[in-house]
Design an enzyme around this catalytic site. Structure first.
Site, mmCIF file in Angstrom:
data_model
loop_
_atom_site.group_PDB
_atom_site.id
_atom_site.type_symbol
_atom_site.label_atom_id
_atom_site.label_comp_id
_atom_site.label_asym_id
_atom_site.label_seq_id
_atom_site.Cartn_x
_atom_site.Cartn_y
_atom_site.Cartn_z
ATOM 1 N N SER A 22 39.158 47.939 3.352
ATOM 2 C CA SER A 22 38.586 46.663 2.896
ATOM 3 C C SER A 22 39.263 45.454 3.540
ATOM 4 C CB SER A 22 38.700 46.557 1.370
ATOM 5 O OG SER A 22 40.052 46.751 0.959
ATOM 6 N N ASN A 109 45.820 48.348 -8.691
ATOM 7 C CA ASN A 109 44.739 48.047 -9.640
ATOM 8 C C ASN A 109 44.971 46.713 -10.345
ATOM 9 O OD1 ASN A 109 43.872 50.527 -8.853
ATOM 10 N ND2 ASN A 109 44.342 51.580 -10.784
ATOM 11 N N THR A 154 4.208 18.119 -16.173
ATOM 12 C CA THR A 154 4.260 19.459 -16.766
ATOM 13 C C THR A 154 3.152 20.233 -16.067
ATOM 14 O OG1 THR A 154 2.697 18.984 -18.549
ATOM 15 C CG2 THR A 154 5.034 18.572 -19.021
ATOM 16 N N HIS A 155 3.326 21.493 -15.862
ATOM 17 C CA HIS A 155 2.337 22.318 -15.126
ATOM 18 C C HIS A 155 2.031 21.743 -13.736
ATOM 19 C CE1 HIS A 155 1.343 24.199 -19.085
ATOM 20 N NE2 HIS A 155 1.563 22.968 -19.509
ATOM 21 N N SER A 276 9.935 20.500 14.887
ATOM 22 C CA SER A 276 9.299 21.757 15.265
ATOM 23 C C SER A 276 9.379 21.912 16.771
ATOM 24 C CB SER A 276 7.839 21.747 14.817
ATOM 25 O OG SER A 276 7.082 22.652 15.585
ATOM 26 N N LYS A 282 6.319 16.981 13.527
ATOM 27 C CA LYS A 282 6.886 17.523 12.293
ATOM 28 C C LYS A 282 8.277 16.982 11.971
ATOM 29 C CE LYS A 282 5.422 20.243 9.851
ATOM 30 N NZ LYS A 282 5.406 21.704 9.936
ATOM 31 N N ASN A 284 10.707 18.467 9.076
ATOM 32 C CA ASN A 284 10.741 19.505 8.041
ATOM 33 C C ASN A 284 11.995 19.409 7.158
ATOM 34 O OD1 ASN A 284 8.299 20.672 8.973
ATOM 35 N ND2 ASN A 284 9.429 21.792 10.562
ATOM 36 N N GLU A 289 15.065 23.567 1.973
ATOM 37 C CA GLU A 289 14.506 24.930 1.980
ATOM 38 C C GLU A 289 15.621 25.973 2.015
ATOM 39 O OE1 GLU A 289 10.524 24.895 4.498
ATOM 40 O OE2 GLU A 289 12.046 23.583 5.358
ATOM 41 N N TYR A 316 39.925 52.087 -13.699
ATOM 42 C CA TYR A 316 39.595 51.675 -12.341
ATOM 43 C C TYR A 316 38.808 52.758 -11.634
ATOM 44 C CZ TYR A 316 39.936 50.258 -7.468
ATOM 45 O OH TYR A 316 39.616 49.909 -6.174
ATOM 46 N N GLN A 321 35.892 47.975 -5.687
ATOM 47 C CA GLN A 321 36.216 47.266 -4.445
ATOM 48 C C GLN A 321 34.987 46.510 -3.927
ATOM 49 O OE1 GLN A 321 38.865 49.116 -1.432
ATOM 50 N NE2 GLN A 321 37.063 49.128 -0.117
ATOM 51 N N LYS A 324 34.139 42.333 -4.058
ATOM 52 C CA LYS A 324 34.657 41.203 -3.297
ATOM 53 C C LYS A 324 33.634 40.511 -2.416
ATOM 54 C CE LYS A 324 39.041 43.080 -3.760
ATOM 55 N NZ LYS A 324 38.315 44.219 -4.377
HETATM 56 N N1 ARG Z 1 41.199 47.704 -2.232
HETATM 57 C C1 ARG Z 1 41.149 48.118 -3.590
HETATM 58 C C2 ARG Z 1 40.134 47.266 -4.376
HETATM 59 O O1 ARG Z 1 39.786 46.238 -3.908
HETATM 60 C C3 ARG Z 1 42.503 48.044 -4.170
HETATM 61 C C4 ARG Z 1 42.646 48.541 -5.556
HETATM 62 C C5 ARG Z 1 43.359 49.837 -5.740
HETATM 63 N N2 ARG Z 1 42.845 50.941 -4.948
HETATM 64 C C6 ARG Z 1 42.887 52.204 -5.394
HETATM 65 N N3 ARG Z 1 42.444 53.145 -4.620
HETATM 66 N N4 ARG Z 1 43.363 52.490 -6.609
HETATM 67 O O2 ARG Z 1 39.661 47.630 -5.417
#
Ligand code: ARG
Length: 456
Positions: A22, A109, A154-155, A276, A282, A284, A289, A316, A321, A324
């Site tokens: 990651s 974790n 409205t509408h 455009s 144009k 735009n 948008e 966990y 993961q 993120k």
């Molecule tokens: N990269 C992992 C995450 O974002 C780290 C957390 C712990 N990883 C694990 N295999 N226990 O969740």
């Protein structure tokens, strides 16, 4: 380097390593990871696991790693599993064997929870600021055209006349609630998880309150299993981002319509519009948008994490993961959209006479007439019927309120007094809406002053 391995004889498959790694996205947590590790080193010293000298060396080295990380080549060639592993490897390179103590009783974790919380806390603050900036530019735009009457819809049908600032204050309120939501999300984010271990609580006597204070957290988490399993705090952020994007997309849609040739009310600045490649005439509204489009993407981020978390067994799981990228993406797009919307608001020119004429051309004063009849004693339902017949009569003949006057109204029905006939003018009826929260000119002027004060 790996933070595990003793129990393994075989090597990781390359496919697995690149599939599960990651670092290419969670490097964004680097500053948070280093701040967390520095605080953890101090906690280990307080728990007498590190000497003052060892703590000093670790904190110092972590500071140097932070500095190194500013160089573009910092990540070149790094194959670490994640940002936590990267930092510990760099720490070993810098501080030597003492680095082996930094992870005492600590689990990734809880560390990933801590890092994400630290990062999100900063992002909440950024969103809070950007929301205030947008609210302030909406107030500027309201004050620039303080007296303009527009038809409220409205509408998507002309409904009742309202003041332009009253319309903008509606968005001010939406963004104010978004501000509240980000503050609430921040409060749930701002709780310190370290000391939870992998799931069962640390086996070392860490002063959790002191770590919280060190890192500026308002409280400590209450259950170690919850820490390893919980991503609600991330979902709260995503939900706040989503209501914000939803409000932005409605504002964008309004202004795309209002700046069209069909409405012709407003002009967006050249700086926020595009031409455009084929059609030379144009202009735009691409900025708006794109805001509208990104609202869909940010919604995908919320859905993605909701689905990832649904049904996961405690505590966990590596699935988590996957939190993120949606978080990073939602924060990036929401921040950019807020900034863009504030810039667009600054470029708006309102062609005051167009919405004003639109409000006059349609029977947006019909409600004012019916309510005036009711104030004069006609039961409202009968007043509604009577004005309805007047409108029917008028529009059949291709007419509008301006084609009527006191004499013609009285001839249509004697219930229409001269006093009531004044309400054929949209501005006259608005004055009867001086209720708190209404579009009466005084009420709106007060609301504008109050709004300024609220964001000051
Ligand atoms: N990269 C992992 C995450 O974002 C780290 C957390 C712990 N990883 C694990 N295999 N226990 O969740």
């Amino acid at each position: 380097m790996k933070l595990w391995g003793g129990r393994f004889e075989g090597r990781s498959s390359e496919v697995f390593e690149s599939f599960s790694g990651s670092l290419h996205f969670d490097y964004r947590l680097l500053d948070a990871d280093i701040a967390g590790s520095r605080a953890f080193a101090r906690a280990l010293e307080r728990a007498e696991i590190l000497t003052a000298d060892e703590r000093e060396r670790l904190v110092e080295a972590l500071g140097q790693i932070l500095e190194d990380s500013r160089a573009p080549e910092f990540l070149t060639g790094a194959t670490d599993e994640d940002v936590h592993t990267l930092v510990i490897r760099k720490l070993k390179e810098r501080a030597g064997a003492v680095a082996d103590k930094i992870h005492t009783g600590r689990s990734r974790n809880e560390q990933v929870s801590l890092d994400t919380r630290l990062w999100l806390r900063g992002e909440c603050d950024r969103m809070l600021q950007l929301l205030r900036a947008l609210q302030s530019s909406l107030l500027d735009l309201a004050e620039r055209y303080a007296d303009v009457v527009i038809p409220g819809y409205t509408h998507l049908r002309r409904a009742q006349p309202v003041l332009w600032p009253h319309y903008l204050l509606a968005y001010f309120e939406m963004f104010d609630r978004d501000h509240e939501r980000f503050s609430q999300a921040r409060a749930r984010v701002n709780v310190m998880p370290l000391g939870s271990g992998a799931l069962a609580g640390s086996g070392f006597a860490l002063d959790r309150e002191a770590i919280a204070e060190d890192l500026g957290f308002a409280a400590v988490t209450r259950n170690s299993m919850d820490v390893s399993a919980d991503r609600d705090f991330a979902l709260d952020f995503l939900y706040a981002a989503n209501t914000t994007m939803l409000h932005l997309s409605r504002l964008a849609e309004d202004w795309i319509l209002y700046s069209s040739e069909e409405f012709g009310w407003m002009e967006l600045g050249d700086g926020v519009t595009s031409g455009s490649s084929l059609m030379p005439q144009k202009k735009n509204p691409d900025s708006l948008e794109l805001i509208r489009g990104k609202a869909g993407r940010v919604n995908g981020c919320l859905q993605a994490l909701m689905m990832t978390m649904k049904g996961l067994p405690l505590t966990y799981n590596r699935d988590m993961q996957e939190d993120k990228e949606p978080l990073f993406e939602a924060a990036r797009q929401t921040g950019a959209s807020l900034e863009m919307a504030a810039v667009v608001a600054g470029t708006v020119t309102l062609h005051e006479e167009v919405p004003e004429a639109a409000a006059e051309a349609s029977w947006t004063v019909a409600t004012d007439l019916a309510e005036a009849l009711a104030r004069a004693g006609t039961p409202f339902h009968q007043a509604h019927q009577l004005v309805g017949r007047l409108v029917l009569d008028s529009v059949r003949a291709g007419g509008k309120p301006a084609d009527w006057d006191a004499a013609k109204l009285a001839a249509f029905d004697p219930a229409f007094t001269e006093e009531i006939a004044r309400l054929l003018q949209p501005r006259e009826g608005m004055a009867s809406r001086e209720i708190y929260g209404g579009t009466g000119p005084q009420a709106v002027a007060t609301a504008l002053v109050e709004a300024r004060r609220r964001i000051a």
